[in-house]
Write an enzyme that holds these catalytic residues in place. Structure first.
Site, PDB file in Angstrom:
ATOM      1  CG  ASP A 179      -1.882  -0.935   0.801  1.00  0.00           C
ATOM      2  OD1 ASP A 179      -1.925  -1.620   0.288  1.00  0.00           O
ATOM      3  OD2 ASP A 179      -2.920  -0.731   2.630  1.00  0.00           O
ATOM      4  CG  ASP A 181      -1.980   4.099   2.811  1.00  0.00           C
ATOM      5  OD1 ASP A 181      -1.174   2.838   3.040  1.00  0.00           O
ATOM      6  OD2 ASP A 181      -2.562   4.230   3.271  1.00  0.00           O
ATOM      7  CD1 TRP A 244     -10.923  -0.058   1.539  1.00  0.00           C
ATOM      8  CD2 TRP A 244     -13.001  -0.169   2.453  1.00  0.00           C
ATOM      9  NE1 TRP A 244     -10.762  -0.467   2.918  1.00  0.00           N
ATOM     10  CE2 TRP A 244     -12.474   0.028   3.671  1.00  0.00           C
ATOM     11  CE3 TRP A 244     -14.302   0.124   2.965  1.00  0.00           C
ATOM     12  CZ2 TRP A 244     -12.102  -1.089   4.694  1.00  0.00           C
ATOM     13  CZ3 TRP A 244     -14.466  -1.065   4.358  1.00  0.00           C
ATOM     14  CH2 TRP A 244     -13.809  -0.582   5.005  1.00  0.00           C
ATOM     15  CD  GLU A 247     -10.141  -5.418  -1.489  1.00  0.00           C
ATOM     16  OE1 GLU A 247      -9.831  -3.420  -1.122  1.00  0.00           O
ATOM     17  OE2 GLU A 247     -11.066  -5.083  -1.422  1.00  0.00           O
ATOM     18  CG  ASP A 248      -6.767  -6.828   1.372  1.00  0.00           C
ATOM     19  OD1 ASP A 248      -6.218  -7.256   0.149  1.00  0.00           O
ATOM     20  OD2 ASP A 248      -6.974  -4.901   2.294  1.00  0.00           O
ATOM     21  CG  MET A 274      -2.299   5.465   7.610  1.00  0.00           C
ATOM     22  SD  MET A 274      -2.295   4.237   6.262  1.00  0.00           S
ATOM     23  CE  MET A 274      -3.124   2.516   6.869  1.00  0.00           C
ATOM     24  CG  HIS A 277      -5.043   8.548   2.675  1.00  0.00           C
ATOM     25  ND1 HIS A 277      -6.243   7.579   2.191  1.00  0.00           N
ATOM     26  CD2 HIS A 277      -4.751   7.206   3.801  1.00  0.00           C
ATOM     27  CE1 HIS A 277      -6.835   6.276   2.626  1.00  0.00           C
ATOM     28  NE2 HIS A 277      -5.447   5.799   3.270  1.00  0.00           N
ATOM     29  NE  ARG A 279     -12.739   4.339   2.230  1.00  0.00           N
ATOM     30  CZ  ARG A 279     -13.819   3.926   2.887  1.00  0.00           C
ATOM     31  NH1 ARG A 279     -14.803   3.611   2.812  1.00  0.00           N
ATOM     32  NH2 ARG A 279     -13.476   3.264   4.536  1.00  0.00           N
TER      33      ARG A 279
END
Length: 333
Positions: A179, A181, A244, A247-248, A274, A277, A279
Site C-alpha cells: 500500500d 501509505d 473498498w 478483497e484482502d 500510516m 489521507h 478515501r
C-alpha cells in the site's frame, strides 16, 4: 658496642625488606598500567572501543538508525526531481542490485504499489523504500500501477496485471504488494522471499504517537510478500471486487484454501507509520463485498489470473519506478 652492632644489623635488615617491598609494588603497578593500557578506553553501553573514531561512527549510526533497527519516519515532501537527485544509484525503471549482483543479492523481488491520486504519498514512500531495500541487499524493481479513467477502483485487477507484467520482464523470486501509505519503521522487517505467504505488518501507527493498532486474524492487506509459485497456485487476487472492502479477506481465504499458511512477524520489527489521507471518492465501499466473500471458495479457480481481462495502456520508466497505466474490465453489476 655489641648492642650498637645488633641495632645496625636490624636497621639494615629493615631497610632491605622495605626496599624489596617497594620494588614489588613498583613492578606490580607497572604491569597493571600496561594491562590497563591494552583495555579499550571508550565505552558505549556494554561494548568498549579503542579508537575514538570508531566511537564517533557508532554513535552516528545509532543516531541515524536505532540500534534495534528502528527507522524514523520522515514525512518531508520532496519533488520527483529532488528525489532523483537524492537517490542516484538506480537502474532503469526503479531497479537496483548490489555490486556483483549474482553473488550478493539476497533475493530478487518485484515491489508492486497500487496508486491513484496519491502522488505525494508515493514520493514519501519511495524516499524511505529505496534505501530500506538497498540496506537489505535485495535485487528489486518497483512497479507503480495506476487505474485509467475515472471508474470505480479495482485493486485485484491492478495487482494481477502488475504481477503478470513483472514476471514477464524479470526472473523474480517473489512479489511484495505494498500500500502506498505504509512506511516500514524497522530495518529488521525483511522484504525477502518467504517460504509461506507473509503479512509484513503487525502494528500501524496512524497518528505518529507511537501507538500501534494490530490487525485482526487473517488480514492479508497492507503489505504482503508471496512467492511467484504460490501466487500462481492460488490464482492471484480476485477480480470481482470494485471499491473498498473484503478483497484482502478473500485473498486470505485463497491462501489458506490452497493449503498455505499466512505467516506473520514480531510486532517489534513489523511496525509501520500510516500516512493520513481521505478515501478516494471512486473507491467507495463495495456494494457486493459480503456476497462475494460468502462465495469466495466457489470462485478460487475461476476468478483471478486466469480470468483477467485488462490492458496495459502505458508502461513508462519514471526513474524511481516503472509506471503502469491499466485499463480494467468494468464492473458488471
Amino acid at each position: 658496642m655489641e648492642l650498637r652492632i645488633r641495632t645496625l644489623h636490624l636497621l639494615i635488615g629493615f631497610l632491605m625488606i622495605w626496599g624489596v617491598a617497594i620494588v614489588v609494588l613498583l613492578t606490580g603497578w607497572q604491569k597493571s598500567t600496561q594491562m590497563v593500557s591494552t583495555v579499550p578506553k571508550f565505552r558505549i553501553g556494554s561494548k568498549r572501543y579503542k579508537d575514538i573514531r570508531i566511537v564517533q561512527h557508532v554513535l552516528q549510526e545509532q543516531i541515524n538508525n536505532g540500534t534495534d533497527g528502528t527507522i524514523k519516519a520522515d514525512l518531508e515532501l520532496l519533488t520527483h526531481s529532488e528525489l532523483l537527485r537524492k537517490i542516484t544509484n538506480l537502474g532503469p525503471g526503479g531497479t537496483w542490485c548490489p555490486p556483483n549482483c549474482t553473488a550478493h543479492a539476497q533475493h530478487r523481488v518485484a515491489i508492486v504499489i497500487p496508486c491513484r491520486g496519491r502522488e505525494e504519498h508515493l514520493r514519501i514512500l519511495l524516499q524511505h523504500l529505496h534505501p530500506f531495500l538497498q540496506r537489505q541487499q535485495l535485487d528489486y524493481r518497483i512497479y507503480v500501477v495506476e487505474q485509467a479513467y475515472k471508474d470505480v477502483f479495482s485493486k485485484g485487477q491492478l495487482l494481477n496485471t502488475a504481477f503478470l507484467t513483472a514476471v514477464s520482464q524479470g526472473n523474480y523470486s517473489c512479489v511484495i504488494f505494498h500500500d502506498v501509505d505504509m512506511i516500514p519503521l524497522n530495518d529488521n522487517n525483511r522484504y525477502d522471499c518467504p517460504e509461506q505467504p507473509r503479512r509484513q505488518w503487525e502494528g500501524i501507527d496512524y497518528k505518529g504517537n507511537g501507538k500501534y493498532r494490530t490487525p485482526y486474524d487473517g488480514h492479508a492487506g497492507g503489505v504482503l510478500a508471496i512467492s511467484i509459485d504460490h501466487f500462481n497456485r492460488i490464482n492471484g487476487y480476485p477480480n470481482a471486487y470494485f471499491g473498498w472492502g473484503s478483497e484482502d479477506n478473500d485473498f486470505s481465504r485463497r491462501i489458506t484454501g490452497h493449503g498455505l499458511n499466512l505467516t506473520t512477524q514480531s510486532l517489534d520489527v513489523a511496525k509501520y507509520r500510516m500516512i493520513q489521507h481521505r478515501r478516494d471518492a471512486l473507491n467507495r465501499e463495495s456494494r457486493r463485498r459480503f456476497h462475494l466473500l460468502d462465495t469466495a471458495k466457489q470462485r478460487f479457480e475461476t476468478d483471478g489470473l486466469n480470468s483477467l481481462n485488462t490492458k496495459v495502456l502505458t508502461q513508462e520508466d519514471r526513474g524511481l519506478y516503472t509506471w503502469l497505466l491499466v485499463e480494467v474490465e468494468k464492473e458488471k453489476y
